[in-house]
Design a protein around this motif. Structure first.
Motif, short mmCIF file in Angstrom:
data_model
loop_
_atom_site.label_atom_id
_atom_site.label_comp_id
_atom_site.label_asym_id
_atom_site.label_seq_id
_atom_site.Cartn_x
_atom_site.Cartn_y
_atom_site.Cartn_z
N SER A 82 9.03 2.95 -3.27
CA SER A 82 9.10 3.29 -1.74
C SER A 82 9.25 2.79 -0.70
O SER A 82 9.12 0.77 -1.38
N TRP A 102 8.01 2.02 1.56
CA TRP A 102 6.40 1.27 2.14
C TRP A 102 6.88 0.36 1.53
O TRP A 102 5.89 -0.53 2.00
N GLU A 103 6.38 0.40 0.26
CA GLU A 103 6.67 -0.89 -0.66
C GLU A 103 7.32 -2.14 -0.79
O GLU A 103 6.95 -3.32 -0.44
N TRP A 104 8.25 -1.80 -0.04
CA TRP A 104 9.77 -2.52 0.12
C TRP A 104 9.37 -3.39 1.16
O TRP A 104 9.83 -5.16 0.91
N THR A 130 6.54 -3.98 2.66
CA THR A 130 5.42 -4.82 2.92
C THR A 130 6.00 -6.11 1.97
O THR A 130 5.05 -7.25 2.30
N MET A 131 6.21 -5.70 0.43
CA MET A 131 6.60 -6.74 -0.12
C MET A 131 7.49 -7.42 -0.01
O MET A 131 7.04 -9.03 -0.79
N TYR A 145 2.37 7.04 2.77
CA TYR A 145 2.18 6.75 0.73
C TYR A 145 1.81 8.22 0.25
O TYR A 145 2.11 8.24 -1.04
N LEU A 180 -0.11 -4.91 -5.48
CA LEU A 180 0.06 -3.80 -4.60
C LEU A 180 -1.50 -3.72 -3.41
O LEU A 180 -1.40 -3.73 -2.44
N TRP A 239 -2.31 -3.81 -0.07
CA TRP A 239 -2.49 -2.82 1.47
C TRP A 239 -3.98 -2.10 1.60
O TRP A 239 -3.92 -1.11 1.80
#
Length: 339
Positions: free
Chosen positions: A101, A103-105, A107-108, A133, A285, A289
Motif C-alpha cells: 500500500s 500508506w505503508e510505503w 510510512t516506512m 488502510y 508495521l 502505525w
C-alpha cells in the motif's frame, strides 16, 4: 544462515519488483493478454498507453518472470491467467493494494526515525477512527484472510450461533462461522467506513438478512449480546498486552455461558523468527502505525483468556497457514455480565 552479497543485492532492489507488479496490475496489462499472445503495439492499443513505454514494461515483466515471450510477442506464463487476469475467480492482483500500500510505503521511508522514537510519526494511525488502510484491507481480501476464516469455521464446527465479529473488516470470519447453520446470525463491529465493505460482502454471500452492524470503538461502543461466539481476528496486534487483555475481558462479558471466544491472527514466539517472517514484518508495521501494538505469542493469548475466567484455552495450527487460532470457553455456570 549466511549473508551474501547476492542476498543483500536482492533485498536492496526488491522494491523494483514491487513497483513493476503494481504498475502492470494498475494498467490491467495481464487482461490484455488473456485471449492469447500479442506484441507491444497491440497491447499498447488495448491499454491506450505509449507504445515505447508498453514495450519496455513488457520486456521488464519478462525479465521478472511475470510474462513469457517469443521474440516480440508476449504471453501469460503458467498460472498467469488464474492469478493475474481480473475476470478469474482466483484473481490475486488486487492484493497489491494491501501488501504494498502507498500508506505503508510512505510510512516506512522514515523507519529509522520511528525506531529512534518508538512511536508513529503520522497523525493517522492504525487505530484512528476511519483509518483508510482498513477499507483497502477489507476490499482487497488477502490470501490469508479467506483461508483463516475457513480455518476458524472448521475449528468451531457447525451449529446455530449468534456471533460477534470484532474488528470485522470484510466480515469474512463471522460470515464463515455463520455459514454452517441457516439460523446463525452475525454482528460485525468496526468503523463505519469499514462496515460499508462488510455490508457488501454480506449481500454477496446471501447473509444480509442475518447480519447486523455495530459502528464504533470496540473498547467503548455498546456491544449488544449476548453471544455464542465472539471472534477477534487480526486486531489485537494493534495493542499492547495490557490493552489486549482489557479488550478480551470486555468481550468475555458478552459471552453466554458455554460460549466461545476466538482469537485468530499472526503470532510470534512459537517458532524461530525465520519461520514467522510475515508475523515479524507485521510487528514492524505495528511499530510504525500504533502507539503500543505488538504481535503476541500463542502463550500470551492463553494467559489473557485464562485471566478473563475462560477455560480450556487451546491453540490450533494448520500446516501452510501462518495464522494461529486460539479458542477458550466461558464456563457453563458463569453469570453473564452487563456491558
Amino acid at each position: 544462515m549466511t549473508i551474501t552479497r547476492q542476498r543483500l543485492l536482492e533485498m536492496m532492489t526488491a522494491y523494483r519488483s514491487t513497483y513493476l507488479l503494481r504498475t502492470a496490475v494498475e494498467l490491467r496489462l495481464f487482461d490484455a493478454l488473456a485471449n492469447g499472445p500479442a506484441d507491444a503495439g497491440e497491447v499498447a492499443a488495448t491499454l491506450k498507453t505509449s507504445p515505447r513505454g508498453t514495450r519496455i514494461l513488457l520486456r521488464s515483466l519478462v525479465a521478472a518472470g511475470l510474462l513469457d515471450a517469443d521474440g516480440e510477442r508476449f504471453r501469460l506464463p503458467d498460472g498467469g491467467a488464474d492469478l493475474l487476469v481480473t475476470s478469474s475467480p482466483g484473481y490475486a492482483g488486487a492484493n497489491v493494494n494491501v501488501a504494498s500500500s502507498d500508506w505503508e510505503w510512505d510510512t516506512m521511508k522514515r523507519l529509522g526515525d520511528i525506531v529512534r522514537t518508538g512511536a508513529p510519526l503520522t497523525e493517522e494511525t492504525a487505530d484512528s477512527p476511519g483509518c483508510g488502510y482498513w477499507v483497502d484491507f477489507a476490499e482487497n481480501l488477502t490470501f490469508v484472510t479467506k483461508a483463516g476464516a475457513a480455518f476458524v469455521a472448521e475449528t468451531l464446527g457447525t451449529g446455530r450461533a449468534d456471533i460477534l465479529d470484532v474488528g470485522s473488516g470484510a466480515g469474512l470470519f463471522g460470515y464463515a462461522v455463520a455459514g454452517g447453520d441457516p439460523l446463525s446470525r452475525v454482528w460485525c463491529l468496526d468503523w463505519p467506513n469499514v462496515l460499508d465493505v462488510a455490508r457488501k460482502h454480506a449481500e454477496r454471500l446471501g447473509l444480509a438478512d442475518r447480519t447486523g452492524f455495530i459502528a464504533g470503538d470496540a473498547f467503548s461502543v455498546p456491544l449488544g449480546g449476548s453471544y455464542d461466539v465472539v471472534v477477534v481476528s487480526n486486531l489485537l496486534c494493534q495493542f499492547s498486552k495490557e490493552r489486549s487483555s482489557a479488550l478480551l475481558h470486555r468481550l468475555s462479558g458478552v459471552l453466554r455461558p458455554g460460549g466461545r471466544l476466538v482469537i485468530a491472527g499472526f503470532t510470534t514466539g512459537d517458532v524461530p523468527p525465520a519461520q514467522a517472517h510475515h508475523a515479524h514484518m507485521l510487528e514492524l508495521l505495528m511499530l510504525a502505525w500504533t502507539a503500543g501494538g505488538e504481535v503476541h505469542s500463542p502463550d500470551d493469548y492463553v494467559r489473557m483468556l485464562d485471566a478473563c475466567g475462560l477455560v480450556g484455552a487451546r491453540v490450533h495450527r494448520r500446516d501452510g497457514l501462518p495464522l494461529r487460532v486460539v479458542v477458550a470457553e466461558k464456563p457453563a455456570d458463569a453469570d453473564e455480565e452487563e456491558q
